[in-house]
Scaffold this motif. Sequence first.
Motif, PDB file in Angstrom:
ATOM      1  N   UNK A   8       4.868  -0.799   6.783  1.00 19.59           N
ATOM      2  CA  UNK A   8       4.897  -2.056   7.520  1.00 19.59           C
ATOM      3  C   UNK A   8       6.264  -2.708   7.301  1.00 19.59           C
ATOM      4  N   UNK A   9       6.679  -3.540   8.241  1.00 19.74           N
ATOM      5  CA  UNK A   9       7.973  -4.200   8.138  1.00 19.74           C
ATOM      6  C   UNK A   9       8.091  -5.004   6.843  1.00 19.74           C
ATOM      7  N   UNK A  10       7.033  -5.713   6.469  1.00 23.34           N
ATOM      8  CA  UNK A  10       7.070  -6.527   5.252  1.00 23.34           C
ATOM      9  C   UNK A  10       7.207  -5.686   3.986  1.00 23.34           C
ATOM     10  N   UNK A  11       6.861  -4.391   4.052  1.00 24.43           N
ATOM     11  CA  UNK A  11       7.015  -3.524   2.881  1.00 24.43           C
ATOM     12  C   UNK A  11       8.464  -3.090   2.685  1.00 24.43           C
ATOM     13  N   UNK A  12       9.221  -3.145   3.723  1.00 29.42           N
ATOM     14  CA  UNK A  12      10.607  -2.686   3.675  1.00 29.42           C
ATOM     15  C   UNK A  12      11.571  -3.842   3.450  1.00 29.42           C
ATOM     16  N   UNK A  13      11.195  -5.031   3.847  1.00 28.97           N
ATOM     17  CA  UNK A  13      12.110  -6.180   3.753  1.00 28.97           C
ATOM     18  C   UNK A  13      12.414  -6.562   2.347  1.00 28.97           C
ATOM     19  N   UNK A  46      13.429   5.906  -8.881  1.00 26.19           N
ATOM     20  CA  UNK A  46      14.487   6.622  -8.163  1.00 26.19           C
ATOM     21  C   UNK A  46      14.832   5.908  -6.857  1.00 26.19           C
ATOM     22  N   UNK A  47      13.814   5.435  -6.157  1.00 21.58           N
ATOM     23  CA  UNK A  47      14.059   4.702  -4.914  1.00 21.58           C
ATOM     24  C   UNK A  47      14.795   3.385  -5.192  1.00 21.58           C
ATOM     25  N   UNK A  48      14.350   2.681  -6.205  1.00 22.76           N
ATOM     26  CA  UNK A  48      14.993   1.416  -6.560  1.00 22.76           C
ATOM     27  C   UNK A  48      16.410   1.626  -7.086  1.00 22.76           C
ATOM     28  N   UNK A  69      11.376   4.900   6.453  1.00 22.37           N
ATOM     29  CA  UNK A  69      10.176   4.143   6.089  1.00 22.37           C
ATOM     30  C   UNK A  69       9.324   3.858   7.325  1.00 22.37           C
ATOM     31  N   UNK A  70       9.968   3.478   8.412  1.00 16.75           N
ATOM     32  CA  UNK A  70       9.251   3.195   9.654  1.00 16.75           C
ATOM     33  C   UNK A  70       8.495   4.436  10.129  1.00 16.75           C
ATOM     34  N   UNK A  71       9.161   5.582  10.106  1.00 14.27           N
ATOM     35  CA  UNK A  71       8.529   6.833  10.538  1.00 14.27           C
ATOM     36  C   UNK A  71       7.382   7.234   9.619  1.00 14.27           C
ATOM     37  N   UNK A  72       7.427   6.788   8.373  1.00 12.19           N
ATOM     38  CA  UNK A  72       6.366   7.095   7.413  1.00 12.19           C
ATOM     39  C   UNK A  72       5.202   6.112   7.493  1.00 12.19           C
ATOM     40  N   UNK A  73       5.300   5.134   8.391  1.00  9.53           N
ATOM     41  CA  UNK A  73       4.210   4.202   8.587  1.00  9.53           C
ATOM     42  C   UNK A  73       4.260   2.939   7.745  1.00  9.53           C
ATOM     43  N   UNK A 108       0.797  -1.234   0.000  1.00  8.73           N
ATOM     44  CA  UNK A 108       0.000   0.000   0.000  1.00  8.73           C
ATOM     45  C   UNK A 108       0.831   1.287   0.000  1.00  8.73           C
ATOM     46  N   UNK A 109       1.918   1.324   0.714  1.00 11.27           N
ATOM     47  CA  UNK A 109       2.680   2.569   0.780  1.00 11.27           C
ATOM     48  C   UNK A 109       3.431   2.873  -0.513  1.00 11.27           C
ATOM     49  N   UNK A 110       3.742   1.853  -1.280  1.00 10.83           N
ATOM     50  CA  UNK A 110       4.433   2.078  -2.556  1.00 10.83           C
ATOM     51  C   UNK A 110       3.456   2.459  -3.668  1.00 10.83           C
TER      52      UNK A 110
END
Length: 83
Positions: free
Chosen positions: A78-83, A40-42, A72-76, A28-30
């Motif tokens: 989820x852990x699975x979105x960052x892994x 750019x992020x990738x 990413x954590x501060x932006x809300x 959802x956050x992406x």
Amino acid sequence: MTFLELLKTNPDKILYDATEFLSRSDLKHYKKFDQESLRAKLAKLFFATRECVEENSFVPIKNFISQVAPARFESGFELYEVQ
């Protein structure tokens, strides 16, 4: 072809494919980012990864993760979105 040669030869294709995949994912956050922002992020991740391979060192990706994870954590995210 070595992995490093692949990374050096095909960065645009790799980033295009990764951007397409991430934009179709159910993270959802992406979904709020447009294609160029995702790319750019990738790209930052890609070049940190390539630097690790070039230098045979984990330090570049460790530095990248140290910057990205808290943001990413501060932006809300989820852990699975960052892994």
